[in-house]
Write a protein that holds these residues in place. Structure first.
Motif, PDB file in Angstrom:
ATOM      1  N   PRO A 158       1.143   0.636   0.668  1.00 17.28           N
ATOM      2  CA  PRO A 158       1.190   1.946   0.031  1.00 17.28           C
ATOM      3  C   PRO A 158       2.617   2.471  -0.055  1.00 17.28           C
ATOM      4  O   PRO A 158       3.439   2.219   0.827  1.00 17.28           O
ATOM      5  N   ALA A 159       2.912   3.187  -1.112  1.00 20.18           N
ATOM      6  CA  ALA A 159       4.268   3.682  -1.321  1.00 20.18           C
ATOM      7  C   ALA A 159       4.692   4.624  -0.206  1.00 20.18           C
ATOM      8  O   ALA A 159       3.911   5.425   0.284  1.00 20.18           O
ATOM      9  N   ASP A 160       5.934   4.521   0.213  1.00 21.87           N
ATOM     10  CA  ASP A 160       6.494   5.425   1.209  1.00 21.87           C
ATOM     11  C   ASP A 160       6.826   6.735   0.513  1.00 21.87           C
ATOM     12  O   ASP A 160       7.740   6.815  -0.294  1.00 21.87           O
ATOM     13  N   THR A 161       6.098   7.786   0.850  1.00 22.90           N
ATOM     14  CA  THR A 161       6.249   9.044   0.135  1.00 22.90           C
ATOM     15  C   THR A 161       7.537   9.780   0.478  1.00 22.90           C
ATOM     16  O   THR A 161       7.842  10.808  -0.120  1.00 22.90           O
ATOM     17  N   THR A 162       8.286   9.275   1.436  1.00 22.83           N
ATOM     18  CA  THR A 162       9.564   9.918   1.747  1.00 22.83           C
ATOM     19  C   THR A 162      10.647   9.457   0.784  1.00 22.83           C
ATOM     20  O   THR A 162      11.716  10.044   0.733  1.00 22.83           O
ATOM     21  N   GLN A 203      -5.897   6.605   0.978  1.00 23.09           N
ATOM     22  CA  GLN A 203      -5.589   7.312   2.217  1.00 23.09           C
ATOM     23  C   GLN A 203      -5.101   6.315   3.255  1.00 23.09           C
ATOM     24  O   GLN A 203      -5.767   5.319   3.540  1.00 23.09           O
ATOM     25  N   ASP A 204      -3.911   6.585   3.805  1.00 25.03           N
ATOM     26  CA  ASP A 204      -3.364   5.764   4.871  1.00 25.03           C
ATOM     27  C   ASP A 204      -3.776   6.381   6.203  1.00 25.03           C
ATOM     28  O   ASP A 204      -3.304   7.464   6.568  1.00 25.03           O
ATOM     29  N   TRP A 205      -4.667   5.700   6.912  1.00 23.21           N
ATOM     30  CA  TRP A 205      -5.182   6.216   8.184  1.00 23.21           C
ATOM     31  C   TRP A 205      -4.305   5.819   9.360  1.00 23.21           C
ATOM     32  O   TRP A 205      -4.584   6.207  10.493  1.00 23.21           O
ATOM     33  N   GLY A 206      -3.277   5.027   9.095  1.00 24.46           N
ATOM     34  CA  GLY A 206      -2.440   4.530  10.174  1.00 24.46           C
ATOM     35  C   GLY A 206      -2.864   3.129  10.574  1.00 24.46           C
ATOM     36  O   GLY A 206      -2.117   2.163  10.426  1.00 24.46           O
ATOM     37  N   SER A 261       0.358  13.505  -0.619  1.00 18.37           N
ATOM     38  CA  SER A 261       0.938  13.887   0.676  1.00 18.37           C
ATOM     39  C   SER A 261       1.604  12.650   1.258  1.00 18.37           C
ATOM     40  O   SER A 261       1.733  11.630   0.579  1.00 18.37           O
ATOM     41  N   LYS A 262       2.002  12.722   2.496  1.00 19.74           N
ATOM     42  CA  LYS A 262       2.640  11.569   3.130  1.00 19.74           C
ATOM     43  C   LYS A 262       1.663  10.427   3.364  1.00 19.74           C
ATOM     44  O   LYS A 262       2.074   9.283   3.571  1.00 19.74           O
ATOM     45  N   THR A 263       0.362  10.727   3.345  1.00 25.09           N
ATOM     46  CA  THR A 263      -0.620   9.690   3.624  1.00 25.09           C
ATOM     47  C   THR A 263      -1.643   9.492   2.505  1.00 25.09           C
ATOM     48  O   THR A 263      -2.442   8.551   2.555  1.00 25.09           O
ATOM     49  N   ALA A 264      -1.648  10.344   1.488  1.00 21.53           N
ATOM     50  CA  ALA A 264      -2.646  10.251   0.427  1.00 21.53           C
ATOM     51  C   ALA A 264      -1.982  10.063  -0.929  1.00 21.53           C
ATOM     52  O   ALA A 264      -0.890  10.593  -1.178  1.00 21.53           O
ATOM     53  N   ASP A 265      -2.613   9.308  -1.812  1.00 21.50           N
ATOM     54  CA  ASP A 265      -2.065   9.071  -3.142  1.00 21.50           C
ATOM     55  C   ASP A 265      -3.177   9.049  -4.179  1.00 21.50           C
ATOM     56  O   ASP A 265      -4.353   8.834  -3.864  1.00 21.50           O
ATOM     57  N   LEU A 266      -2.785   9.274  -5.427  1.00 16.44           N
ATOM     58  CA  LEU A 266      -3.705   9.322  -6.549  1.00 16.44           C
ATOM     59  C   LEU A 266      -3.185   8.412  -7.653  1.00 16.44           C
ATOM     60  O   LEU A 266      -1.987   8.373  -7.921  1.00 16.44           O
ATOM     61  N   ALA A 267      -4.083   7.672  -8.311  1.00 20.25           N
ATOM     62  CA  ALA A 267      -3.693   6.790  -9.404  1.00 20.25           C
ATOM     63  C   ALA A 267      -4.678   6.954 -10.558  1.00 20.25           C
ATOM     64  O   ALA A 267      -5.895   6.963 -10.354  1.00 20.25           O
TER      65      ALA A 267
END
Length: 267
Positions: free
Chosen positions: A17-21, A129-132, A94-100
């Motif tokens: 997943p893309a690093d949102t930072t 969703q990145d749960w870690g 967000s830092k852990t969620a993305d939409l496509a």
């Protein structure tokens, strides 16, 4: 699912997943790939169709992107067996969620034997969703067009876990492995169209099928491996496709073990 693995069969390894930072950057990518067989939502042909593919993708800073993909089936006389045109938008919520979001249009020769050739268009929306401990993506796909006038709807749930090495053979390269498990449910009008076309060519009488019923269509298990060095990504992957709830007369779709290779350069 086709869109998760180079939009059409998993040619290139899935990336983390893309690093949102990171600040979004404009990019252009060119890819070449090989797959040992072709399937579409668990449906396939009795004859294996190994293929080579070339993909060009442009992505803007806004997350908008466009791509064109060309496929050549290695055991047919046709030079160009499929062309996919796609436009889409990727966005980090967000830092852990993305939409496509994406729309794809598919072009095939008139006499194509691919199951996917009964589909003209696809609309996709995916939430990740990145749960870690792992990464989940729920995707909804709608297939439509003149070749599959009834339309089809699908839901696909994928769960994956990315493992990366700190370095590879040098200080500026690394390996990534991302095992993935997915399950897909949907209707099967596209499969009915493909079966009807296939049976008509063999002189078989029409068969009534319950294609509008929403149910499980396949399970998939994948193990893509990528090697990153500079702007180059080299990938190799394996996936096992298990179709379920097949129509009684679909005697050609079966569990398949598929191998793939790919190379991508991103500028």
């Amino acid at each position: 699912m086709l869109l998760s693995w180079l939009l059409a069969g998993g040619l290139l390894a899935a990336t983390p997943p893309a690093d949102t930072t990171d600040v979004p950057k404009r990019s252009f990518a060119a890819a070449l790939g090989y797959g040992s067989n072709s399937t579409y939502f668990g449906r396939s042909q009795a004859v294996a169709f190994p293929y080579a593919a070339a993909t060009l993708t442009y992505a803007a800073k806004s997350g908008l992107y466009g791509s064109v993909e060309f496929y050549n089936l290695l055991n047919t006389p046709t030079a160009l067996d499929e062309t996919d045109l796609t436009v889409g938008w990727d966005h980090d919520l967000s830092k852990t969620a993305d939409l496509a979001l994406s729309y794809s249009h598919f072009l095939f020769p008139t006499n194509s034997e691919l199951v996917k050739s009964s589909v003209s268009n696809a609309l996709d929306i995916g939430l990740g969703q990145d749960w870690g401990a792992f990464y989940s993506r729920l995707s909804a796909t709608y297939l439509f067009g003149s070749a599959a006038s009834k339309g089809d709807g699908f839901l696909v749930l994928e769960n994956s876990r990315s493992f990366e090495t700190k370095r590879g053979f040098g200080q500026h390269d690394y390996f990534a492995v991302e095992p993935v498990v997915s399950i897909a449910a949907g209707t099967q009008a596209f499969g009915e169209t493909a079966l009807t076309k296939r049976n008509k060519g063999r002189g078989t009488l029409p068969v009534a099928r319950s294609v509008r019923r929403f149910g499980l269509v396949d399970y998939e298990f994948g193990m893509p491996v990528s090697y990153y060095v500079g702007k180059l990504e080299l990938s190799a992957g394996w996936r096992y496709v298990v179709p379920v709830n097949l129509p009684a007369d679909d005697v050609e779709s079966r569990a398949l073990s598929i191998w793939s290779l790919g190379a991508t350069v991103t500028f």
